[in-house]
Enzyme design. Structure first.
Site, PDB file in Angstrom:
ATOM      1  N   HIS A  94       0.825  -1.211   0.000  1.00 23.69           N
ATOM      2  CA  HIS A  94       0.000   0.000   0.000  1.00 23.69           C
ATOM      3  C   HIS A  94       0.857   1.257   0.000  1.00 23.69           C
ATOM      4  O   HIS A  94       0.632   2.184  -0.795  1.00 23.69           O
ATOM      5  CB  HIS A  94      -0.938   0.002   1.204  1.00 23.69           C
ATOM      6  CG  HIS A  94      -1.924   1.130   1.214  1.00 23.69           C
ATOM      7  ND1 HIS A  94      -1.579   2.419   1.538  1.00 23.69           N
ATOM      8  CD2 HIS A  94      -3.258   1.156   0.924  1.00 23.69           C
ATOM      9  CE1 HIS A  94      -2.653   3.193   1.462  1.00 23.69           C
ATOM     10  NE2 HIS A  94      -3.675   2.453   1.082  1.00 23.69           N
ATOM     11  N   ASP A  95       1.834   1.305   0.902  1.00 28.70           N
ATOM     12  CA  ASP A  95       2.701   2.476   1.009  1.00 28.70           C
ATOM     13  C   ASP A  95       4.073   2.238   0.379  1.00 28.70           C
ATOM     14  O   ASP A  95       5.004   3.011   0.612  1.00 28.70           O
ATOM     15  CB  ASP A  95       2.885   2.864   2.481  1.00 28.70           C
ATOM     16  CG  ASP A  95       1.609   3.400   3.101  1.00 28.70           C
ATOM     17  OD1 ASP A  95       0.647   3.667   2.362  1.00 28.70           O
ATOM     18  OD2 ASP A  95       1.570   3.543   4.338  1.00 28.70           O
TER      19      ASP A  95
END
Length: 407
Positions: free
Chosen positions: A215-216
C-alpha cells in the site's frame, strides 16, 4: 474528524461482554498498559474439512492483475499452486472489500473511515463458532491483542503500519463486544508463537502492515514479503496440515478498468495434479466465504455468500459446481469500481437501511441453510431483502433493487 458510522437498528447479539471500542488509545503509556494486560487466546480445534482442514488468507494491496502476476516472487508462488485468473474485488477503496469478504456484503461502503457495524450483522466468525472451528486474525504491527484503534504508527519511523481498515473482524460490533473474540485478533508475531506451540487456528486472516502489503510501497516489496513469509511455511509440517493458503489483493489500482486482482491457492491441500495450473472460473471475495461454508458444511449468512462460486478445487470435493456469469448485464460490462447506496455509504443518496439476509436461501444442493441464530435475529424484521442465490452481484452502476444512488 473521522466519521463514526452508527446504525438505527436495535443490536441483537449473544456475545456481548463489554462496550465496543474500549481499546483505542494510542498514547505510549496507554498502549504499554493495555499490552501488559490484553487477553490473548489461541484456541485449538481439529474439525475435518472435505478439502482442507486449515485455511490461511493473506491479503495484499491495490495492484492490477498484470502488475501482480508480473512480480517474480508472486509468479514463483503461482507456480507452487493454482492461479485464479478471473478473481474480482467488490468495489473501492480498501475497507469495503475487507468487511464484505467476511459478511457477504459491504453494505454500500465507499470509504476507509472508522466504522462500527451493527451487532446483528453476522460474519464468517459466527458460522465457524457454530461448528466449533477455531479462528484468528494476525495483524502485522498491531500493538496488542484486541486493539480497536484507527491506526497505530511505527514507533521508529512514524509510518501508519497497522490500520483498522485492513482488519475485517474488528469493525463488526458482534466481535468488538466480545473479549474472547478480541483475544484472537492478534499481532503477527503471535503467529510464530502459535506455530511453535501447535496452536494455530483452523481459519486465519493474515494482514501485512502498510509497507509489507504494497500500500505504502510497491509490488516488489509486497511480493518479497509474501514469498519470505510463505516459502518456509510451505515445507513446515506444523503449518502444512491439509492447509489451503489464499493469497490475493483487496482491489486493483486502476479505477478505469475492471476490478480484477490476482489470487493464488497454495498449500498441501492443493492436489499435486493442479500445482502450476490456472483456474479461469469467475470468483470474487464472496467466494472465500462460500468456499469455507462448503468445506466444513457450515450454515450460510443469507447474503451474497449464498450464490458465490466455491473454489473449484474445493468444489470437486464438496459437489459444488462452478457456474458462469449470466446476465442481465454481461460480466465484461461489470467493473466493480463503485459502491451502491446503503447504510455505510457516506456520499450517495438512496436507502440507508440495513438490508436483511434472505432467510429462506439455500445452496449446496439444499444442504446449506441460513444460520439459525441469524434467522432468530432477523425474523419479522421489515428490512428490505435484495439477496438471491445467483452468482451475479451488483456494483454502483448496477445497484440492487431499492439501493440506487440518488443525487
Amino acid at each position: 474528524m473521522r466519521s463514526f458510522i452508527l446504525s438505527t437498528l436495535v443490536l441483537a447479539t449473544n456475545v456481548a461482554a463489554q462496550a465496543e471500542n474500549t481499546y483505542t488509545a494510542t498514547a505510549t503509556s496507554d498502549v504499554a498498559k493495555a499490552a501488559a494486560t490484553a487477553k490473548t487466546l489461541s484456541p485449538v480445534t481439529h474439525v475435518k474439512g472435505k478439502a482442507f482442514d486449515r485455511l490461511a488468507i493473506v491479503w495484499l494491496e491495490n495492484t492490477d492483475y498484470d502488475m501482480a502476476i508480473g512480480d517474480p516472487n508472486l509468479a514463483w508462488l503461482a507456480k507452487k499452486g493454482v492461479t485464479l485468473t478471473n478473481y474480482h474485488s467488490l468495489t473501492h477503496p480498501s475497507q469495503p472489500n475487507y468487511i464484505g469478504s467476511i459478511s457477504g456484503d459491504y453494505l454500500g461502503m465507499q470509504h476507509d473511515d472508522f466504522t462500527q457495524i451493527d451487532g446483528n450483522v453476522s460474519t464468517v466468525i459466527d458460522l465457524l463458532e457454530d461448528k466449533g472451528i477455531s479462528w484468528g486474525e494476525y495483524q502485522e504491527d498491531m500493538p496488542y491483542s484486541g486493539f480497536e484503534g484507527f491506526a497505530y504508527v511505527n514507533q521508529q519511523n512514524g509510518k501508519n503500519d497497522y490500520v483498522r481498515k485492513h482488519n475485517p473482524a474488528v469493525s463488526y460490533n458482534a466481535n468488538a463486544r466480545s473479549l474472547d473474540r478480541l483475544a484472537v485478533i492478534k499481532n503477527l508475531t503471535t503467529f510464530y508463537k502459535d506455530l511453535a506451540a501447535n496452536t494455530l487456528p483452523q481459519w486465519m486472516f493474515i494482514t501485512p502492515n502498510m509497507t509489507s502489503d504494497g500500500h505504502d510501497s510497491d509490488i516488489t516489496t509486497a511480493g518479497t514479503w509474501t514469498r519470505s513469509f510463505l516459502e518456509p511455511l510451505l515445507n513446515d509440517k506444523r503449518f502444512m496440515q491439509n492447509t489451503l493458503v489464499l493469497v490475493t489483493f483487496d482491489e486493483n489500482e486502476t479505477y478505469t478498468i475492471q476490478n480484477r486482482v490476482l489470487a493464488i491457492l497454495l498449500g498441501d491441500a492443493v492436489p499435486a495434479s493442479l500445482v502450476g495450473t490456472q483456474d479461469d472460473t469467475y470468483y470474487n471475495h464472496y467466494s472465500e466465504l462460500a468456499t469455507v461454508e462448503a468445506n466444513w458444511d457450515l450454515h450460510t449468512l443469507g447474503r451474497w455468500d449464498v450464490g458465490a462460486n466455491v473454489f473449484k478445487l474445493v468444489g470437486d470435493k464438496t459437489g459444488d459446481k462452478p457456474r458462469s456469469w449470466s446476465g442481465p448485464v454481461p460480466l465484461a460490462d461489470m467493473y466493480f469500481n463503485s459502491s451502491y447506496a446503503g447504510p455505510l455509504n457516506e456520499e450517495v443518496g438512496g436507502s440507508k437501511r440495513y438490508p436483511g439476509p434472505n432467510l429462506t436461501s439455500v445452496c449446496g444442493g439444499g444442504r446449506r441453510t441460513v444460520l439459525p441464530s441469524i434467522k432468530k435475529a432477523w425474523q419479522g424484521n421489515p428490512a428490505p431483502v435484495y439477496y438471491d442465490s445467483g452468482l451475479e452481484v451488483p456494483d454502483g452502476q448496477h445497484p440492487p433493487a431499492g439501493y440506487a444512488p440518488t443525487s
